[in-house]
Scaffold this motif. Structure first.
Motif, short mmCIF file in Angstrom:
data_model
loop_
_atom_site.label_atom_id
_atom_site.label_comp_id
_atom_site.label_asym_id
_atom_site.label_seq_id
_atom_site.Cartn_x
_atom_site.Cartn_y
_atom_site.Cartn_z
N VAL A 134 1.01 -1.24 0.17
CA VAL A 134 0.02 -0.04 0.00
C VAL A 134 0.83 1.38 -0.15
N VAL A 135 0.82 2.05 -0.99
CA VAL A 135 1.52 3.34 -1.13
C VAL A 135 0.46 4.62 -0.92
N ARG A 136 0.84 5.30 0.06
CA ARG A 136 0.04 6.56 0.26
C ARG A 136 0.32 7.45 -0.89
N SER A 137 -0.76 8.27 -1.40
CA SER A 137 -0.76 9.09 -2.70
C SER A 137 -1.27 10.41 -1.63
#
Length: 181
Positions: free
Chosen positions: A124-127
């Motif tokens: 999961v990569v925060r944008s």
């Protein structure tokens, strides 16, 4: 164990019967209490005495031997000598089964399941944060078409509910509307 001695065309004397019973004790020592019954049939064939000895052991096992000798006691001894190894093999099988049961409990192997690919949790990569501006669906579609972004989060201008507009693989747009947020 019940033991029956029968003579066919031959009279079996009482001392011969006691000698035959004495010979059968060797078989009783091997089988212990596992022998249910035994039958000894003595018959005269020409100058030989034939002793057919059958033993019924627990579990439906039957042991059988034939001994031939000139004397009644000798024929019975020959038959017992043939039966003792059979009885030893049978008791060894019983002991082996008992050892197998105590050594390893028998566990049923489940049917092999089809191999599934290992489940991996995607990273999961925060944008960047979105500000949900109030737009109509048509205005949101025009804004998403003019930008390179894969999704657009907005608020309906009429109902003030949250909605997401996204690009589908076939080139069309998909709309997710929420209620009660």
């Amino acid at each position: 164990m019940t033991f029956t001695i029968t003579g066919r065309h031959l009279k079996v004397s009482e001392p011969a019967r006691t000698e035959i019973r004495q010979k059968m004790r060797a078989l009783e020592r091997v089988l212990n209490d596992n022998a249910v019954s035994a039958t000894c049939v003595l018959l005269q064939e020409r100058q030989m005495v034939v002793c057919e000895l059958s033993v019924h052991a627990r579990g439906g096992h039957r042991l059988h031997a034939v001994g031939r000798h000139a004397l009644v006691v000798g024929a019975a001894a020959a038959a017992v000598d043939k039966l003792v190894p059979q009885a030893r093999r049978l008791t060894e099988r019983w002991k082996a089964k008992r050892r197998d049961r105590t050594a390893q409990p028998v566990a049923e192997k489940p049917a092999p399941e089809p191999a599934l690919p290992p489940v991996t949790v995607p990273k999961v990569v925060r944008s960047r944060g979105y500000t949900a501006r109030p737009l109509t669906v048509a205005d949101a579609a025009l804004e998403l078409a003019s930008s390179q972004a894969p999704v657009l989060v907005f608020r309906h201008a009429t109902s003030d509910s949250l909605a997401v507009l996204f690009r589908r693989a076939d080139g069309a747009f998909g709309l997710i509307e929420t209620t009660g947020v």
